[in-house]
Design an enzyme around this catalytic site. Sequence first.
Site, PDB file in Angstrom:
ATOM      1  N   LYS A 121       0.660  28.661 -18.587  1.00  0.00           N
ATOM      2  CA  LYS A 121       0.152  27.791 -17.515  1.00  0.00           C
ATOM      3  C   LYS A 121       1.179  26.750 -17.075  1.00  0.00           C
ATOM      4  O   LYS A 121       1.421  26.572 -15.882  1.00  0.00           O
ATOM      5  CB  LYS A 121      -1.124  27.064 -17.963  1.00  0.00           C
ATOM      6  CG  LYS A 121      -2.344  27.933 -18.111  1.00  0.00           C
ATOM      7  CD  LYS A 121      -3.597  27.088 -18.343  1.00  0.00           C
ATOM      8  CE  LYS A 121      -3.599  26.368 -19.665  1.00  0.00           C
ATOM      9  NZ  LYS A 121      -3.730  27.272 -20.820  1.00  0.00           N
ATOM     10  N   THR A 122       1.758  26.053 -18.048  1.00  0.00           N
ATOM     11  CA  THR A 122       2.678  24.973 -17.705  1.00  0.00           C
ATOM     12  C   THR A 122       3.895  25.512 -16.966  1.00  0.00           C
ATOM     13  O   THR A 122       4.330  24.951 -15.948  1.00  0.00           O
ATOM     14  CB  THR A 122       3.109  24.212 -18.969  1.00  0.00           C
ATOM     15  OG1 THR A 122       1.959  23.605 -19.562  1.00  0.00           O
ATOM     16  CG2 THR A 122       4.122  23.130 -18.642  1.00  0.00           C
ATOM     17  N   GLU A 165      -2.468  22.654 -13.267  1.00  0.00           N
ATOM     18  CA  GLU A 165      -2.708  23.421 -14.471  1.00  0.00           C
ATOM     19  C   GLU A 165      -4.189  23.291 -14.816  1.00  0.00           C
ATOM     20  O   GLU A 165      -4.705  22.172 -14.918  1.00  0.00           O
ATOM     21  CB  GLU A 165      -1.833  22.888 -15.600  1.00  0.00           C
ATOM     22  CG  GLU A 165      -1.895  23.702 -16.866  1.00  0.00           C
ATOM     23  CD  GLU A 165      -0.826  23.289 -17.871  1.00  0.00           C
ATOM     24  OE1 GLU A 165      -1.078  23.412 -19.077  1.00  0.00           O
ATOM     25  OE2 GLU A 165       0.263  22.839 -17.444  1.00  0.00           O
TER      26      GLU A 165
END
Length: 464
Positions: A121-122, A165
């Site tokens: 995600k990051t 995110e």
Amino acid sequence: MAPGLPTAMDRPHFIGIGGAGMSGIAKILAQRGAKVAGSDSRESATAEALRTLGATVHVGHDAAHLATDATCVVVSSAIRADNPELARATELGIPVVHRSDALASLMEGLRPIAVAGTHGKTTTTSMLAVTLSTLGLDPSYAIGGDLDAPGSNALHGDGDIFVAEADESDRSFHKYAPEVAIVLNVELDHHANYASMDEIYESFETFAGKIVPGGTLVIAADQSGAAELTKRVREQGELKVVTYGESEGADLRIHKVTARGLTSEVTVVLNGKFLTFTVSVPGRHYAHNAVAALAAGIALGIPAHNLASALGSYTGVKRRLQLKGEASGVQVIDSYAHHPTEMSADLEAMRSSAGDSRLLVLFQPHLFSRTQELGKEMGQALALADASVVLDIYPAREDPIPGITSALIIEAAVAAGADVRAVHDKSEAAAVVAGMTRPGDLVLTMGAGDVTDIGPQILAELSK
């Protein structure tokens, strides 16, 4: 007051303001004109970065830190009910707002892209933020990690796109209504909140159901959990779904990933034509993240060739295979990986980059519950390294579970043929790892806890 600032959040107080997610929201609110205050358990560069924006940041948690004129108190799922500032807010009748609700309010009136999935995600959110910024679209973004400096995890931009995110760990991603949602993978993780894969699927189906009419779900084609979610979503409605990956049936197909040291060259097939671009981080895992970002940008109507060119400007995010330095011919790299899938992906990427050199790992398990459920798989992942050192479990928000220690991981690693040893005193870890090295080695500090602090210590030992 700056446009887009919710009136109920013009004087917010953040409990745990130094955290990755919380600090990002605080930064955006400060940039929009809010009078931001908050507290954190310790001093940090992130806290200082917030102060430069005019925020008041207290060190330690104390009821006296909460101003009586605060319009709301923002908390994450990690804040316990007995926190003195939270108790004080209840006494004063100040509304308590979950981090996800605060973030959702910042997206209102914009075109949100929400990035979800157990791993990546990051990185994917960062890739999108950098790419869209490079193209001059001036997006707002909130990321779970810093790009290149403390406090660079979020920005209020003047454009109409907001990249966020989206955290599935506590189901808080159900609060968002994105125009484009990315699902990188669907796996059983976050065992304190999910008891089964059925619960995971239901949660992601709810997230997909929040996509606005006419929006798009971008989802991995190669990962089995994501493929099952795609099937379920398509059976339920008319949502536009775009798949990406190496599978033949993927809408945006990855044709080839070529390693070039600590970078990768990626070729995709889009509408029957080849498109090649460079990703400045190594490994197939990160190449897939880049293609997910590419697909999301295309879904927003941005030309693919523009996106592909701009993706090359992404140079990484802290703790995602971040080079910490080199000493005595040894490179030290930091990885946030803490789930077996992430660990394997980063170890395979570094193995490819290492060539004939050795790959040594200092691993710190994260959470007792995760170790209880996935300790065997963590140990098996460590077998990809030439040698490993395993620290005690980093507890974070959890209390110990009887019988659950890092020995579970070590036993599994040994059974898988790994060269592994335990170090229980963290203060000794840097010397132990440095003593194992020889010129040309790559050392990877790995885990979601404070193992990241040991990288510079290893470099210092190597420099002696």
